[in-house]
Design an enzyme around this catalytic site. Structure first.
Site, PDB file in Angstrom:
ATOM      1  N   SER A   1       0.737  -1.638   0.364  1.00  0.00           N
ATOM      2  CA  SER A   1       0.334   0.006   0.014  1.00  0.00           C
ATOM      3  C   SER A   1       1.192   1.962   0.085  1.00  0.00           C
ATOM      4  O   SER A   1       0.315   2.177  -0.917  1.00  0.00           O
ATOM      5  CB  SER A   1      -1.292   0.401   1.030  1.00  0.00           C
ATOM      6  OG  SER A   1      -0.510   0.407   2.561  1.00  0.00           O
ATOM      7  N   ILE A   2       1.627   0.868   1.316  1.00  0.00           N
ATOM      8  CA  ILE A   2       2.625   2.358   1.344  1.00  0.00           C
ATOM      9  C   ILE A   2       3.513   2.571  -0.300  1.00  0.00           C
ATOM     10  O   ILE A   2       3.342   3.651  -0.860  1.00  0.00           O
ATOM     11  CB  ILE A   2       3.764   2.677   2.162  1.00  0.00           C
ATOM     12  CG1 ILE A   2       2.627   2.840   3.413  1.00  0.00           C
ATOM     13  CG2 ILE A   2       4.091   3.647   1.907  1.00  0.00           C
ATOM     14  CD1 ILE A   2       3.553   3.082   4.862  1.00  0.00           C
TER      15      ILE A   2
ATOM     16  N   SER B   1       9.498  -6.888  -4.955  1.00  0.00           N
ATOM     17  CA  SER B   1       9.219  -7.095  -3.716  1.00  0.00           C
ATOM     18  C   SER B   1       8.989  -8.171  -3.509  1.00  0.00           C
ATOM     19  O   SER B   1      10.146  -9.484  -4.993  1.00  0.00           O
ATOM     20  CB  SER B   1       7.192  -6.527  -4.009  1.00  0.00           C
ATOM     21  OG  SER B   1       6.752  -7.535  -2.921  1.00  0.00           O
TER      22      SER B   1
ATOM     23  N   SER C   1       7.250 -11.139  -4.163  1.00  0.00           N
ATOM     24  CA  SER C   1       6.668 -11.681  -5.837  1.00  0.00           C
ATOM     25  C   SER C   1       6.400 -11.207  -6.540  1.00  0.00           C
ATOM     26  O   SER C   1       6.172  -9.767  -5.880  1.00  0.00           O
ATOM     27  CB  SER C   1       6.074 -13.145  -5.053  1.00  0.00           C
ATOM     28  OG  SER C   1       4.819 -12.524  -4.954  1.00  0.00           O
TER      29      SER C   1
ATOM     30  N   VAL D   1      11.487   5.360   3.935  1.00  0.00           N
ATOM     31  CA  VAL D   1      10.765   6.251   5.084  1.00  0.00           C
ATOM     32  C   VAL D   1      10.284   5.442   5.348  1.00  0.00           C
ATOM     33  O   VAL D   1       9.491   5.051   5.345  1.00  0.00           O
ATOM     34  CB  VAL D   1       9.496   6.484   3.663  1.00  0.00           C
ATOM     35  CG1 VAL D   1      10.454   7.814   3.296  1.00  0.00           C
ATOM     36  CG2 VAL D   1       8.742   6.137   2.321  1.00  0.00           C
ATOM     37  N   GLY D   2      10.862   3.672   5.323  1.00  0.00           N
ATOM     38  CA  GLY D   2      10.187   2.513   5.615  1.00  0.00           C
ATOM     39  C   GLY D   2      10.679   2.311   7.611  1.00  0.00           C
ATOM     40  O   GLY D   2      10.412   2.889   8.503  1.00  0.00           O
ATOM     41  N   ARG D   3      11.877   1.802   7.316  1.00  0.00           N
ATOM     42  CA  ARG D   3      12.363   1.530   8.650  1.00  0.00           C
ATOM     43  C   ARG D   3      14.371   1.397   8.233  1.00  0.00           C
ATOM     44  O   ARG D   3      14.313   1.389   7.519  1.00  0.00           O
ATOM     45  CB  ARG D   3      12.074   0.092   9.512  1.00  0.00           C
ATOM     46  CG  ARG D   3      10.544  -0.225   9.392  1.00  0.00           C
ATOM     47  CD  ARG D   3       9.728   0.324  10.637  1.00  0.00           C
ATOM     48  NE  ARG D   3       8.137   0.267  11.007  1.00  0.00           N
ATOM     49  CZ  ARG D   3       7.897   1.108  11.165  1.00  0.00           C
ATOM     50  NH1 ARG D   3       8.137   2.427  10.811  1.00  0.00           N
ATOM     51  NH2 ARG D   3       6.565   0.650  11.109  1.00  0.00           N
TER      52      ARG D   3
ATOM     53  N   GLU E   1      17.001   5.450  16.206  1.00  0.00           N
ATOM     54  CA  GLU E   1      15.969   6.682  16.854  1.00  0.00           C
ATOM     55  C   GLU E   1      17.235   7.821  17.047  1.00  0.00           C
ATOM     56  O   GLU E   1      17.719   9.703  17.116  1.00  0.00           O
ATOM     57  CB  GLU E   1      14.755   6.720  16.741  1.00  0.00           C
ATOM     58  CG  GLU E   1      14.115   6.176  15.397  1.00  0.00           C
ATOM     59  CD  GLU E   1      14.307   6.950  13.781  1.00  0.00           C
ATOM     60  OE1 GLU E   1      14.366   7.321  14.163  1.00  0.00           O
ATOM     61  OE2 GLU E   1      14.130   6.041  13.532  1.00  0.00           O
TER      62      GLU E   1
ATOM     63  N   HIS F   1      10.972  11.341  11.855  1.00  0.00           N
ATOM     64  CA  HIS F   1      10.045  10.543  11.341  1.00  0.00           C
ATOM     65  C   HIS F   1       8.790  10.980  11.558  1.00  0.00           C
ATOM     66  O   HIS F   1       8.128  10.649  12.431  1.00  0.00           O
ATOM     67  CB  HIS F   1       9.948   8.948  11.836  1.00  0.00           C
ATOM     68  CG  HIS F   1       9.543   7.772  10.987  1.00  0.00           C
ATOM     69  ND1 HIS F   1       9.237   7.516   9.667  1.00  0.00           N
ATOM     70  CD2 HIS F   1       8.269   7.105  11.672  1.00  0.00           C
ATOM     71  CE1 HIS F   1       8.292   7.431   9.102  1.00  0.00           C
ATOM     72  NE2 HIS F   1       7.813   6.814  10.872  1.00  0.00           N
TER      73      HIS F   1
ATOM     74  N   ALA G   1       5.304  10.067  10.604  1.00  0.00           N
ATOM     75  CA  ALA G   1       4.424   8.763  10.120  1.00  0.00           C
ATOM     76  C   ALA G   1       3.065   9.905   9.702  1.00  0.00           C
ATOM     77  O   ALA G   1       2.922  10.646   9.398  1.00  0.00           O
ATOM     78  CB  ALA G   1       4.212   7.790  11.323  1.00  0.00           C
TER      79      ALA G   1
END
Length: 164
Positions: free
Chosen positions: A3-4, A23, A25, A79-81, A110, A128, A130
């Site tokens: 989604s993101i 990804s 798959s 922008v993930g982790r 962080e 971040h 979010a």
């Protein structure tokens, strides 16, 4: 590409960006070029935007080899982790010119952002946030108040929660 990632791609399309993805798959419903591994994605694109979850398979998924494949003009946006990138290797690659730049709003630790990043002209750092922005928090409050008003007025809730 979940989604993101899909939302990021949607926002990049109007700028004429050529969008590719990696990804677990290939997603046949997604019209973008699929690369089966991050190394080939990095070798064939100028910018890599990371928005995936952090787990055992994705920890340090961006290592020195991926950064070398991205190249001297390549840019990493995370922008993930924070743990998706081997941060110490990234710092060295940024300093040595192995990659062109980085945009980061997440970090491995962080509260321990590497000091070297603050002095680099090819890095953009952002906290971040979010979904925690003044506008989003105001919307949450307004929605909660509207739901409470509806509930106490015996009206249908605006956003009912289904408990299965």
């Amino acid at each position: 590409m979940k989604s993101i990632g899909s939302l990021i791609a949607k926002r990049l399309e109007p700028f004429g960006c050529i969008i590719s993805y990696n990804s677990t798959s290939q997603k046949h419903r997604i019209p973008y070029r699929y690369y089966p591994d991050l190394l080939s994605l990095a070798a064939n694109n100028d910018v890599n935007v990371l928005s995936c979850a952090l787990n055992d398979q994705t920890h340090h998924i961006v290592n020195r080899e991926v950064m070398e494949a991205l190249g001297k003009k390549g840019i990493i946006i995370n922008v993930g982790r924070g743990g998706l990138i081997d941060e110490m290797k990234m710092v060295k690659c940024l300093v040595d010119g192995v990659i062109g730049g980085a945009g980061l709003d997440v970090f491995e630790k962080e509260l321990g952002v590497p000091e070297e990043l603050f002095g680099l002209d090819n890095v953009v750092l952002s906290p971040h946030a979010a979904m925690v922005t003044p506008g989003s928090l105001d919307n949450i409050v307004q929605l909660a108040l509207a739901n409470l008003k509806a509930f106490f007025s015996d009206q249908p809730l605006i956003s009912p929660v289904q408990l299965d």
